[in-house]
Each structure stands twice: as C-alpha cells, then as structure tokens.
Write an enzyme that holds these catalytic residues in place. Structure first.
Site, PDB file in Angstrom:
ATOM      1  CG  HIS A 195      81.205 -25.985   7.139  1.00  0.00           C
ATOM      2  ND1 HIS A 195      82.270 -26.485   7.856  1.00  0.00           N
ATOM      3  CD2 HIS A 195      80.493 -25.237   8.014  1.00  0.00           C
ATOM      4  CE1 HIS A 195      82.189 -26.062   9.120  1.00  0.00           C
ATOM      5  NE2 HIS A 195      81.103 -25.308   9.239  1.00  0.00           N
ATOM      6  CG  ASP A 226      82.266 -30.154   8.762  1.00  0.00           C
ATOM      7  OD1 ASP A 226      82.602 -29.903   7.594  1.00  0.00           O
ATOM      8  OD2 ASP A 226      83.078 -30.164   9.708  1.00  0.00           O
TER       9      ASP A 226
END
Ligand SMILES: *[C@@H]1O[C@H](CO)[C@@H](O)[C@H](O)[C@H]1NC(C)=O
Ligand SMILES: *[C@@H]1O[C@H](CO)[C@@H](O)[C@H](O)[C@H]1NC(C)=O
Length: 393
Positions: free
Chosen positions: A241, A218
């Site tokens: 991310h 993430d």
C-alpha cells in the site's frame, strides 16, 4: 633470573586460567545457541545465550548459525552491560497457531542500547493460515495477531541484512526508539496478506531505513504519531500500500509527526505511492516538515496523495472535517507511471486547510483508457514549479 622465571610462570599460568574460563563461556565473546543444549526448538537456548551475552562487560555476540530452527514467543531484554549483537544466519520458524502467542509479538527486543541485529537469516512468521482468519478488515480491534519483530525502547542500534517473512500481523514495529537504522533489510509477504505492514514507526526519533526491499500486503512503511527525524532512502516497495504517514487523528492526545524525509525510493504496483492520511472528525494532531523527493512510481494507483477523509470500512463519520493540521510538505521530482488517471490528489481538511505544500516536477504518466492524467486539490493552495505532467491543482 630465578625471580624472572617464577613471575613469567605465574603470568603464563594466569593467562592460561583466563583463556580457559573465556573458552568455557564461549570464545571471544561469541555465544553460540547450538552450544546451549538445544535441538530443533532454540527458544530456551537463545534465552540463556542472550542472558550470558547481556551480562558480559565486553561487547558480545549471540550467534544462531545456519540451519532451520523453531522459535516460540520470546522477549530479549536489556539493559545489557556492553554492546550486544544478535547474528542470525539460520531460518527461524514461528509457531503456525496464533493462539500460541497471546497477542502482541513473536520476537520482542526491549530496552537495549548499542544493539545490532545482523545476519543472512530469516524470521518466518508462517502467517498464511492466520491471514485467512483475520478479522482486521471488519473489526476496529485486530491487535490479537503477533507481529514478527518488535523493537521497544532500543537506542543506537543497527538492523542489517536480516529478512522477515510472512508475518501474521505487522512485520516490524518500532516504538520509543532513538537512533535505529535498518539497512539492507528485507520484508517479504504476498500482496494479499492482511495487515502485514512492513515497518511501522511510532513515538521514535532518528530512525533510518536505507537500501531495503519491502514487498507485503499492507503499508510498505507506516508512520505513526510521535515520529520525528525519519529518513527513508533507497527503499523499493511493492506489492503493498506504499509509504504512508498516518493514519493520524484516530486517537486522543497524539504527538506531532515532524521531519520525515523520503528520498530515492521506488514503488512498483502498489495501491498508493507516497501518502499522508488522517481520519475525519475525531481528534486533533499536527504533521509538518515532510519531504518526498526523487521517487520512481511504476504502475502505482495513487502516486501522490494527501487524504484527510481517510475512512476505511466506514468506521467513521464523514460529517465533520479532520482536525489534523498538515503543513510544510513537499513532493519533488516524482516520475514514472500511474495505474489511474488521478496522479496527484491532495484532499485537505476544510476545517484545517493544508499550508506550505510544494509540488515540483511531478512527471507521472497515465496511458490507460480513462485519461488524460489529472491532479485534484481541495483546501490547499500548493506552490507549483517545474514540469507537471498532470494539470488541475
Ligand atoms: C547511532 O548509533 C550508531 C550505532 O548503530 C552509532 O555508531 C552512532 O554513533 C549513533 N549516533 C549517535 C548520534 O549517537
Ligand atoms: C538510490 O537507491 C538505489 C536502490 O533502490 C541505490 O542502488 C542507489 O545507489 C541510490 N542512489 C543514490 C544517489 O542514493
């Protein structure tokens, strides 16, 4: 003469007593967990060693020597009587079963001043089985899985060299901290691990993340409300991310974000580069004075992005614009390659357009079949200077 002999005998005898008692309490303020009757599971030993070190009126160190140990859910709390260091040279393994945690965290550091966490060791969250059962993709609430490390209300502190591996949830959560530095810190988890943000910072001031390496599933670093004076320098990210401010505007009464400085960082194969995101409709907020400079992108999907219509998994209404006010943002000297043709995307709120956004020298190339590279801007009038490899804004 006789008096001198007697007094020096008294002095050496009391010195002997002093040395004997410190030797018992461990030498030179070092509290080694393996001297606390532990075998493989060091939960109890670490708790007791910390208690003794924390009560010491001189600076002290708790040592976990190299070796592999299991460690259950644990809180190491202050306030302590003097500066305290936890040196982890061992490999620490969390329980595999998430039900053994009752949510929240694996290791929690709370209310400690002058704290150092150091060592060549690793906190292994053993998250693999938990990710496959995670409901975070669908549920709004997925707080139930434990984070590897929580820092709550820690001040004047340094975390260096340590590695966090395969956390079941966020790797690190920083809450209510002041003057906390992460240096030569490593986060490692596979790109497909779920909700495993590297370092999440919220409600904190003066946080420094320096010369660190973060690869996860993430956000590399995520920035929550109430963060002020966050400096991210010399960090490499990927997979993951990217570096993200937000998401903001999801909850009522969020505190302002301001003073975010991201410099000399490299992002490789991430889904975003540097991003600011807020939810549409819902709640108000303020994010200002955020600067991204000297950043290298390697095959990044959304290199430069402000997204005020952030709405993953259709959890929100897109009918009303975001109420989060963004201003004073600069992106300067950003270079490298994009995995998509949209190199710069600045999608601001129609209700609260972005103000004072500056773009300078954004030289990010796209060489795929969907070219040429372009920039997209809405509800913003950016000040542009230098070379822009992708026209449009
Ligand atoms: C911040 O914390 C470090 C300890 O890691 C300390 O050396 C430094 O003096 C602190 N800075 C301030 C302004 O208190
Ligand atoms: C930039 O970051 C890299 C690590 O990614 C580091 O080796 C280098 O020294 C940094 N350069 C400057 C000017 O800070």
């Amino acid at each position: 003469m006789g008096l001198k002999v007697v007094s020096s005998a008294i002095i050496s005898f009391s010195l002997f007593l002093l040395l004997a008692s410190t030797a018992k309490a461990q030498s030179k303020g070092v509290f080694d967990v393996t001297k606390y009757g532990s075998d493989k599971d060091i939960t109890e030993a670490l708790t007791n060693a910390w208690k003794d070190a924390c009560a010491s009126t001189n600076p002290s160190k708790v040592l976990i020597p190299s070796g592999t140990y299991s460690l259950r859910k644990l809180t190491l709390a202050g306030p302590c009587k003097a500066a305290i260091e936890l040196q982890v040279d061992g490999m620490l393994k969390a329980p595999v079963d998430p039900n053994q945690f009752s949510g929240g965290h694996w290791v929690n550091f709370g209310h400690v001043d002058k704290f150092t966490l150091s060592g060549s060791g690793t906190f292994d969250g053993q998250g693999k089985a938990a990710w496959s059962k995670s409901t975070c993709q669908k549920d709004k609430d997925c707080d139930s899985l434990p984070m590897n490390l929580r820092f709550d209300f820690i001040t004047n502190a340094l975390v260096r060299d340590i590695t966090t591996l395969d956390s079941k949830n966020f790797h690190v959560n920083v809450l209510g901290c002041k003057n906390l530095t992460f240096q030569h810190f490593t986060v490692s988890a596979p790109g497909e691990s779920v909700n495993t943000d590297g370092i999440h910072v919220g409600q904190s001031t003066g946080i420094y993340i320096i010369d660190s390496k973060i690869g996860t599933g993430d956000d590399c670093i995520s920035v929550g409300d109430g963060t002020e004076e966050l400096h991210i320098t010399g960090v490499t990210c990927g997979p993951g991310h990217g570096i993200s401010v937000g998401s903001l505007g999801k909850y009522p009464n969020e505190k302002p974000v301001s003073g975010i400085f991201v410099k000399n960082c490299t992002l490789s194969d991430t889904t975003n580069g540097v991003r600011i995101k807020s939810w549409p409709a819902l709640y108000g907020g303020v994010a200002s004075n955020m600067h991204f400079e000297d950043i290298v992108m390697n095959n990044v999907q959304n290199p430069v992005i402000i997204d005020q219509v952030y709405c993953p998994w259709n959890q929100c209404s897109l009918k009303a614009p975001s109420k989060v006010k963004i201003s004073g943002v600069s992106f300067k000297n950003i270079r490298g390659t994009s995995a998509t043709p949209v190199v710069v995307q600045i999608a601001c709120s129609s209700g609260f357009p972005c103000e004072k956004v500056e773009l300078a020298d954004i030289k990010v190339a796209y060489s795929g079949p969907d070219g040429p590279a372009k920039s997209q801007c809405s509800n913003v009038k950016p000040i542009i200077s230098g070379t822009m490899s992708a026209p449009g804004c």
